[in-house]
Design an enzyme around this catalytic site. Structure first.
Site, PDB file in Angstrom:
ATOM      1  N   ASP A   1       0.196  -6.979   3.355  1.00 49.51           N
ATOM      2  CA  ASP A   1      -0.122  -5.967   4.369  1.00 49.51           C
ATOM      3  C   ASP A   1      -1.199  -4.995   3.872  1.00 49.51           C
ATOM      4  O   ASP A   1      -1.174  -4.570   2.718  1.00 49.51           O
ATOM      5  CB  ASP A   1       1.185  -5.190   4.642  1.00 49.51           C
TER       6      ASP A   1
ATOM      7  N   HIS B   1       2.023  -8.935  16.265  1.00 54.21           N
ATOM      8  CA  HIS B   1       2.997  -7.905  16.618  1.00 54.21           C
ATOM      9  C   HIS B   1       2.358  -6.530  16.799  1.00 54.21           C
ATOM     10  O   HIS B   1       3.042  -5.579  17.144  1.00 54.21           O
ATOM     11  CB  HIS B   1       4.053  -7.834  15.513  1.00 54.21           C
TER      12      HIS B   1
ATOM     13  N   ASP C   1       1.152   6.679   0.631  1.00 58.83           N
ATOM     14  CA  ASP C   1       0.482   5.610  -0.123  1.00 58.83           C
ATOM     15  C   ASP C   1       0.911   5.643  -1.589  1.00 58.83           C
ATOM     16  O   ASP C   1       1.004   6.716  -2.197  1.00 58.83           O
ATOM     17  CB  ASP C   1      -1.040   5.809  -0.090  1.00 58.83           C
TER      18      ASP C   1
ATOM     19  N   GLU D   1      -8.255   4.843  -3.877  1.00 60.46           N
ATOM     20  CA  GLU D   1      -9.078   5.872  -3.241  1.00 60.46           C
ATOM     21  C   GLU D   1     -10.139   6.308  -4.242  1.00 60.46           C
ATOM     22  O   GLU D   1      -9.845   6.463  -5.425  1.00 60.46           O
ATOM     23  CB  GLU D   1      -8.232   7.119  -2.881  1.00 60.46           C
TER      24      GLU D   1
ATOM     25  N   GLU E   1      -4.109  -9.404   4.897  1.00 57.40           N
ATOM     26  CA  GLU E   1      -4.337  -8.665   6.134  1.00 57.40           C
ATOM     27  C   GLU E   1      -5.406  -7.619   5.836  1.00 57.40           C
ATOM     28  O   GLU E   1      -5.112  -6.540   5.324  1.00 57.40           O
ATOM     29  CB  GLU E   1      -3.070  -7.964   6.639  1.00 57.40           C
TER      30      GLU E   1
ATOM     31  N   ASN F   1       0.790  -1.223   0.000  1.00 56.22           N
ATOM     32  CA  ASN F   1       0.000   0.000   0.000  1.00 56.22           C
ATOM     33  C   ASN F   1       0.830   1.285   0.000  1.00 56.22           C
ATOM     34  O   ASN F   1       0.406   2.295  -0.521  1.00 56.22           O
ATOM     35  CB  ASN F   1      -0.923  -0.012   1.225  1.00 56.22           C
TER      36      ASN F   1
END
Ligand code: BGC
Length: 556
Positions: free
Chosen positions: A198, A306, A168, A205, A240, A100
């Site tokens: 991730d 984490h 980003d 957007e 994720e 990202n």
């Protein structure tokens, strides 16, 4: 069945694991020396947190070069040697892929900000105002006040969903899309077994949306999967996506065109709720609300990782309750979560910790363990950000907990040294030597689960009982049925289950191998000790609950 469907994963923070060169930071050499440990524990696949060059303002989630290894961790050659040694032991390895965003120190961003006409300008999302995409929430609430940051060099605002030093990438730019596919191919060509991808919901957007889970994002993720299918079968993509069930489901696509796996974010906090409330409802309700997923896909379930224990996937009321119960001190809270490790969260109570793992292992999904939680390591809430969850692995009660030979002040973070969870008391060596330890219990759980392919399937039924403190789950697959019973309370519980559909079967305890009384027409009565669990395999003594082909009757 794909290997990941019944695998046990283990999350490794390389910096924290083992220091091979004595500089106070864990590295690939140290990790390679510890490979026997993973085999002994019985895990199948390691997940490495970001290992790439980075200024480390977000522990490597701020990447400044997607094609290298952070010098603290060694060289690309060290990585290759590690991977070969892991593979030689039958261990698989996936790594974080931070799609990202990049670090603001990445040469792309440096070129982009310096020159409006640079081809890299359009690698990021720029704006003359900070008023666009107002519906996108702020994730790092304790630090950031906007998803836009002003860059005086560029003379414009840039978009960032995480820290301001993590601009980003602009996935509307075909060059960015191609760059990231190259990154993926580079690591898969080296033999990596896949990625934990991730922050996937945020790639695109669009005005008027919350800028999460957009169709354009799914379309690009499908491009990644096409590459994997075409060139790297048997490698996996793990999403994720910290999202509600109906938004999570699309990340599996039709089963072979998006992710193989996704973290089960909604389940995690509800395991903690169920334990504290001594009530199975939070788990049962969320599991029943989860849409079914394609046969080839699998959840990745976890208790801790984490990051802070995220409370994004609960209601406001539940969040307040979780904070009250599990984070009584303000310092324990971070953003919308709780910065504590598993053992301190569960009062260091061995029975509760083991039960939490038993629940995780009995429910659908492939479980992932967070380094250190297998021995009940502690945390340090006084360290910055999420550092308190990322302290050195506690190997023994010697110098620096056996993590490093460097002087203590050279360690990247201090070892946990408190009386209860500190390394003198809680360490691998001590637990390995004690057959009654948490480490051995977990090792047994892993072995028992892996010996029963039924756990890799999707069938999961919660069996009604007259006692809400008991979570009774049935797992069935290919002629095998297991009843997993868990006492969520601190008192002995009697339960009585209607098991009449299995009349004639004899339950066998998968841990003790004890054969229990045969199931009859009457309710089946059992007693479970405080926080105890029993997993029972139903062994047939008559055929009347089986089809002619040996499979359980479908109506059961
Ligand atoms: C990672 C975090 C990280 C963030 C930004 C997350 O989802 O788990 O540790 O700070 O992504 O990359």
């Amino acid at each position: 069945m794909g290997w990941y469907k019944n695998a046990v994963f283990y999350e490794v923070y390389i910096r924290a694991f083992a220091d091979g060169n004595g500089d106070g930071h864990g590295d690939f050499r140290g990790l390679t020396e510890k490979l026997d440990y993973f085999q002994e524990l019985g895990v199948d696949c390691l997940w490495l947190l970001p290992m790439y060059p980075s200024p480390l303002r977000d522990d490597g989630y701020d990447v400044s070069d997607f094609y290298g290894i952070h010098p603290d961790y060694g060289t690309l050659e060290d990585f290759k040697a590690f991977l070969a040694a892991a593979h030689a032991r039958g261990l698989r390895v996936i790594a974080d892929l931070v799609l990202n965003h990049t670090s603001d120190q990445h040469p792309w961003f440096q070129a982009a900000r310096a020159d409006r006409h640079s081809p890299f300008r359009d690698y990021y999302v720029w704006s003359d105002t900070d008023q666009r995409y107002r519906q996108a929430r702020i994730i790092f609430l304790d630090t950031e006040t906007s998803n836009w940051a002003w860059d005086p060099v560029a003379g414009q605002y840039y978009w960032h969903r995480f820290y301001a030093f993590q601009p980003d990438l602009n996935f509307d730019n075909p060059a960015v899309q191609a760059e990231m596919l190259n990154v993926i191919a580079f690591w898969l060509d080296l033999g990596l077994d896949g990625f934990r991808v991730d922050a996937v919901p945020y790639l695109f957007e669009r005005e008027g949306t919350n800028c999460e889970n957009l169709p354009e994002t799914h379309a690009y993720l499908k491009r990644i999967r096409r590459l994997v299918n075409e060139r790297y079968p048997d490698r996996i993509l793990l999403a994720e996506a910290n999202q509600w069930p109906h938004d999570l489901r699309p990340y599996f696509g039709n089963g072979d065109d998006e992710f193989h796996m996704a973290f089960h974010f909604p389940l995690m906090p509800r395991i903690f709720m169920a334990l504290r409330q001594a009530d199975h409802q939070p788990i049962v309700r969320i599991m029943q609300a989860m849409p079914p997923i394609p046969e080839a896909c699998q959840w990745c379930t976890f208790l801790r990782n984490h990051d802070e224990l995220t409370l994004e996937m609960v209601t406001e009321e539940e969040r307040q309750w979780m904070w009250r119960e599990y984070a009584p001190e303000p310092r324990m809270r971070l953003n919308l979560g709780i910065r504590r490790r598993l053992a301190p969260l569960l009062d260091g109570d061995r029975r509760k910790i083991e039960l939490a793992y038993a629940l995780l292992f009995a429910l659908p999904g492939s479980p992932i363990l967070c380094y250190g939680d297998e021995i009940g390591m502690g945390d340090n809430i006084w360290l910055d950000d999420r550092d308190g969850l990322r302290t050195p692995m506690q190997w023994n009660d010697g110098l620096n907990a056996g993590f490093s030979s460097a002087p203590a002040e050279a360690l990247y973070l201090p070892v946990i040294d408190d009386e209860r969870f500190g390394y003198r008391r809680v360490n691998v060596a001590a637990q390995r030597a004690d057959p009654g330890s948490l480490w051995h219990a977990l090792r047994r759980l892993i072995a028992v689960r892996k010996a029963q392919p039924v756990f890799g399937g999707s069938c999961c039924e919660f069996i009604e009982s007259d006692n809400p403190t008991i979570l009774a789950v049935r797992r069935t697959d290919s002629g095998e049925t297991i009843l997993a019973l868990h006492n969520l309370s601190g008192l002995p519980q009697r339960l009585s289950l209607d098991l009449s559909r299995w009349q004639g079967a004899r339950p066998r305890d998968l841990f003790s191998q004890e054969a229990l009384a045969q199931i009859g027409a009457m309710p089946y009565a059992l007693t479970l000790q405080p926080y105890a669990y029993r997993w029972l395999r139903l062994e047939q003594t008559t055929d009347d609950w089986l089809e002619a082909d040996g499979h359980p009757r479908r109506d059961l």
